[in-house]
Design an enzyme around this catalytic site. Structure first.
Site, short mmCIF file in Angstrom:
data_model
loop_
_atom_site.label_atom_id
_atom_site.label_comp_id
_atom_site.label_asym_id
_atom_site.label_seq_id
_atom_site.Cartn_x
_atom_site.Cartn_y
_atom_site.Cartn_z
CG HIS A 346 -37.57 18.55 -31.77
ND1 HIS A 346 -37.83 19.89 -31.65
CD2 HIS A 346 -36.75 18.24 -30.75
CE1 HIS A 346 -37.19 20.38 -30.61
NE2 HIS A 346 -36.53 19.39 -30.04
CE LYS A 534 -42.15 25.64 -44.89
NZ LYS A 534 -42.42 25.65 -43.47
NE ARG A 535 -32.50 20.84 -45.04
CZ ARG A 535 -31.46 20.10 -44.68
NH1 ARG A 535 -30.72 20.44 -43.66
NH2 ARG A 535 -31.15 19.02 -45.35
CE LYS A 540 -39.49 20.77 -43.32
NZ LYS A 540 -40.01 21.45 -42.11
CB THR A 642 -39.72 27.86 -35.62
OG1 THR A 642 -38.77 27.17 -36.43
CG2 THR A 642 -39.94 27.10 -34.34
C1 26V Z 1 -35.25 14.41 -39.73
C2 26V Z 1 -35.12 13.52 -40.76
C3 26V Z 1 -33.84 12.83 -40.93
C4 26V Z 1 -33.92 11.66 -41.86
C5 26V Z 1 -34.79 11.91 -43.06
C6 26V Z 1 -36.15 12.35 -42.70
C7 26V Z 1 -36.19 13.33 -41.62
C8 26V Z 1 -37.34 14.06 -41.42
C9 26V Z 1 -37.45 14.95 -40.41
C10 26V Z 1 -36.41 15.13 -39.55
C11 26V Z 1 -36.64 16.11 -38.48
C12 26V Z 1 -35.72 16.03 -37.33
C13 26V Z 1 -36.21 16.79 -36.20
C14 26V Z 1 -36.56 18.21 -36.54
O1 26V Z 1 -35.76 19.00 -36.99
N1 26V Z 1 -37.79 18.58 -36.24
C15 26V Z 1 -38.29 19.92 -36.39
O2 26V Z 1 -38.18 20.55 -35.13
C16 26V Z 1 -38.66 21.87 -35.14
C17 26V Z 1 -38.40 22.45 -33.78
O3 26V Z 1 -39.16 21.81 -32.83
C18 26V Z 1 -40.13 21.89 -35.52
O4 26V Z 1 -40.56 23.23 -35.58
C19 26V Z 1 -40.35 21.23 -36.86
O5 26V Z 1 -41.73 21.14 -37.13
C20 26V Z 1 -39.73 19.84 -36.85
O6 26V Z 1 -39.78 19.24 -38.13
#
Ligand code: 26V
Length: 801
Positions: A346, A534-535, A540, A642
């Site tokens: 992801h 969004k987060r 972003k 999404t």
């Molecule tokens: C996690 C973390 C944790 C540590 C700090 C930086 C950081 C940055 C990003 C993430 C994302 C974790 C995975 C996630 O939630 N991905 C999201 O998954 C969605 C469903 O597939 C997708 O639509 C999003 O684009 C994607 O960011």
């Protein structure tokens, strides 16, 4: 079950009185919520039992979706709708003088997730059940979901969330299905009948107790299961300090993503991950055993999907089970395991790729560590044969390297399928992020573009739009969302476009009421609602949005002839509690909001709102009210997104970069129905290789940029002088890793195009209509059908029901 309103009302009144011990007249809304929830769950239970029996007797292949997050939101109305009883309940409630909306408000959001990844898991569960597919969720029953966000003086403050405070009507505790999970201790091996046998001695055990929730399919009698594990002390503790043991045990299912900046937090996270997979695999095997004796054909009957790398220990755990508990040899166990497990990636952000230090992994999970070592040893040997002497490559691909276990590598090696979540993301994985693995396993890689459940995100949350659509093209789109395309015939029907605009207007009024009630700020529903929810994360680029708002402020102030279509900028975002920069951006948005809203000259044209505590239930009010959908990530960084799909399905026009699923939205709606801007993913990746671009030059040469950046640090805001210094520095001193200044000019231009476009109302609503018509592709039913056909190879058995 409820053949008439009268019958429903009678049963409901009886239930309220029996459960609350009060007369119906004296009962509270909460008593009524509890009674209704229980009735609905019991109603669903009949189909729950029959679905389970049918799965068992037909021997259909089952899929289990393992995820550390499930961002479910509220379930009451969703379940009423899917069970097909929302009309009878709504009418009966009206007759009894009860507001179903008010009752729904009493349900706490189940916020067992952070953002996209967790909400995707929830959408997938709905699609699995609604397509009649045998697919179940496995997760953790966190006592505290994602924190509640308060904004105090412009700053984010986190409060613990208590979704279980009043119990949760949808869950059923299944103590008789509890399992014990071992941690710590050490491994002893003995020779038994010529085989090496491993014993885990002195392990500390935690009891995993399942809480099951019914996952109701849309009017199809299918009810699947979401099994959430609760961590409880074992009845046979070996610990001397019982209280400490109890506290430590319960902490395993206490918080979502414990702070892992120090070792204690890291241990807890890894404990959660093994707790989830070990408990789930034990229960999957238990249910498999009801039909089959041998595990030799396990993979023909069971698929296990891991949502990102958090549940990747499912790979060594299944191997361990087959080898240690079932006596299989390595090769056979490996074949069964890899054929069972599939993995979704992801994110490509390197800081989000999980790696665990051996010093933490090995003592906590001694047997699992030995197995991971063996997987690594065999994999490196294979690489050595294929690339003799290429040490560098082998080091880069190893599962264990530099004193760490690389979870993504384990997932790539130990599964039969690896998918990205949008075309561009999958290409980036193959070509840029994991090219070495793509070379070795080209056939494992595939794409499954994300989707959203149109039942929650259109049918439930935007009932007026749903009715308008059904009046035009019949309600066939509910079962077959691709049928939304029939709306294309109404492109030139000005009456229909007028009705579409009226629906949006009413939804905007509703959101305005909610916002005004909370903040006291009056908003203009005829202005353009431009929304970014969004987060909060640097990639972003909420910052780009707010810098543009500051620029508009300056324009309005500088030039009295400057006029724009009134616009309301709405933000909603939670920042990770330890993420300093993200929190500064929240503070900046709130500071700019205050400055803009309190200036009568400026607030004639623009207003800025930061919505506190963005969550699923609030999102359901936001998407239907949006005109413009802000999807402005640095190209190549957003795997899919999404929210972009939810906006589109509700008739908002995307303003975005060519990133993630925006690219596929662009391909479907065409250039005239989307506003794109900025660098492409290729541009960004190329520039990054060259060490970025010169942000300082943009600061020096673009006076619009210089003006807004100077305002961050020159006392323009009444905040302390250095409040936004970190933001200024991230852009100028640290050379703007996210290309904010590089894309600024292009963003300003595209925003002014939006302005122009909105002036031609007929054309605007046509764009809106095309977006709705083309959104069927982004239903998670399409996504899930692709997973079912191409990865899991499972079929619907709905004809048997
Ligand atoms: C996690 C973390 C944790 C540590 C700090 C930086 C950081 C940055 C990003 C993430 C994302 C974790 C995975 C996630 O939630 N991905 C999201 O998954 C969605 C469903 O597939 C997708 O639509 C999003 O684009 C994607 O960011």
């Amino acid at each position: 079950m409820f053949s008439s309103n009268e019958q429903f009302k009678q049963e409901f009144i009886d239930r309220v009185e029996r459960m609350s011990g009060k007369s119906f007249a004296d009962s509270s809304e909460r008593d009524q919520y509890q009674a209704l929830g229980n009735m609905v769950r019991e109603f669903a239970s009949q189909n729950w039992i029959s679905t389970n029996e049918q799965y068992r007797y037909s021997g259909t292949k089952q899929v289990y979706y393992l995820s550390i997050e499930f961002l479910l939101g509220r379930l009451l109305k969703h379940n009423l709708l899917n069970l097909g009883i929302e009309k009878i309940v709504e009418e009966s409630f009206t007759e009894l003088g009860i507001s179903l909306d008010a009752i729904e408000e009493l349900e706490a959001d189940a916020a067992l997730g952070n953002g996209g990844l967790g909400r995707l898991a929830a959408c997938f569960l709905d699609s699995l059940a609604s397509l009649g597919l045998p697919g179940h969720g496995c997760g953790i029953r966190y006592k505290h979901g994602l924190f509640e966000q308060k904004i105090v003086n412009g700053y984010q403050v986190e409060l613990p969330e208590h979704w279980l405070r009043n119990g949760h009507v949808w869950e059923v505790r299944k103590l008789d299905h509890a399992v014990e999970i071992p941690f710590w201790g050490h491994i002893e091996s003995t020779m038994e009948n010529g085989r090496l046998v491993f014993h885990h001695v002195n392990a500390e055990r935690i009891t995993a107790v399942p809480y099951d929730m019914p996952v109701v399919g849309y009017k199809n009698k299918t009810v699947n299961t979401l099994r959430l594990w609760n961590a409880e002390p074992s009845a046979y503790p070996i610990h001397k300090d019982i209280l400490k043991y109890k506290r430590e045990t319960e902490s395993v299912s206490e918080f979502l993503y414990p702070d892992d900046t120090h070792d204690e937090g890291k241990i807890l996270r890894l404990k959660q991950q093994y707790f989830l997979v070990s408990a789930s695999i034990r229960s999957i095997v238990r249910s498999y055993r009801k039909q089959h004796i041998s595990l030799q054909h396990f993979h023909e009957h069971v698929s296990i999907h891991i949502n990102d790398t958090h549940p990747v220990l499912a790979i060594p755990e299944l191997l361990r089970f087959l080898i240690d508990e079932e006596g299989y040899g390595w090769d056979e166990a490996w074949e069964i395991t890899t054929k069972t497990i599939s993995y979704t990636n992801h994110t490509t952000l390197s800081e989000a790729l999980e790696r665990w230090p051996i010093r933490i992994f090995q003592p906590l999970l001694p047997r699992i560590y030995l197995i991971v070592e063996e997987i690594n040893r065999r994999f490196c040997n294979e690489l050595w044969e294929r690339y003799p002497g290429d040490w560098k490559r082998i080091e880069n691909m190893a599962i264990i390297a530099n004193e760490e276990v690389k979870m993504a590598h384990l997932a790539l090696v130990g599964s039969h399928s690896v998918n990205g979540v949008a075309q561009i993301h999958t290409e980036i994985l193959k070509q840029r992020e994991m090219p070495l693995f793509y070379e070795v396993f080209p056939n494992k890689f595939n794409n499954k573009t994300n989707g959203i459940t149109h039942r929650r995100w259109l049918l439930k949350s935007n009932p007026q739009l749903a009715s308008l659509i059904s009046e035009a093209i019949s309600d066939e789109w509910i079962a077959k969302p691709e049928k939304l395309e029939l709306l294309m015939e109404y492109q030139d029907d000005s009456l229909f476009l007028e009705q579409l605009s009226k629906v949006k207007e009413r939804n905007k009024h509703k959101l305005v009421e909610t916002i005004t009630a909370k903040t006291g700020i009056a908003l203009d529903p005829t202005s353009i609602f431009d929304i970014q929810v969004k987060r909060l994360h640097a990639y972003k680029r909420q910052l780009l949005n707010v810098l543009h708002i500051m620029h508009l402020y300056n324009r309005i102030k500088e030039d009295s002839s400057f006029s724009i279509t009134p616009r309301t900028f709405i933000f909603g975002a939670k920042a990770s509690p330890g993420y300093y920069f993200a929190k500064k951006v929240i503070k900046l948005i709130n500071t700019v909001a205050k400055k803009v809203n309190e200036d009568s000259e400026v607030s004639k044209y623009i207003r800025v709102i930061f919505l506190e505590n963005y969550r699923v239930s609030l999102a359901e009010e936001i998407f239907p009210a949006a005109d413009v959908s802000e999807q402005i990530s640095t190209a190549s960084k957003e795997a899919s997104g999404t929210g972009n799909m939810k906006f589109m399905m509700n008739g908002a026009i995307t303003l975005g970069t060519m990133d993630g699923a925006n690219v596929e939205i662009f391909e479907r709606v065409g250039n005239e129905n989307i506003f794109t801007f900025g660098l492409s993913a290729d541009d960004v990746l190329r520039l990054q290789k060259q060490g970025g671009y010169r942000a300082m030059e943009y600061y020096q040469h673009d006076r619009r940029i210089r003006k807004v950046l100077d305002q961050l640090v020159n006392g323009f805001f009444s905040e302390e002088q250095n409040e936004f210094e970190a933001i200024f520095d991230s852009l100028v001193a640290h050379n703007d890793q996210y290309f904010v200044l590089r894309d600024f000019s292009s963003y300003v231009d595209v925003q002014s195009k939006v302005n122009e476009a909105y002036r031609n109302q007929n054309e605007w609503w046509k764009k809106s209509l095309v977006n709705i018509a083309k959104s069927g592709h982004f239903s998670s039913d399409r996504t899930i059908q692709q997973y079912a056909n191409e990865i899991w190879r499972i079929r619907s058995n709905s004809n048997v029901l």
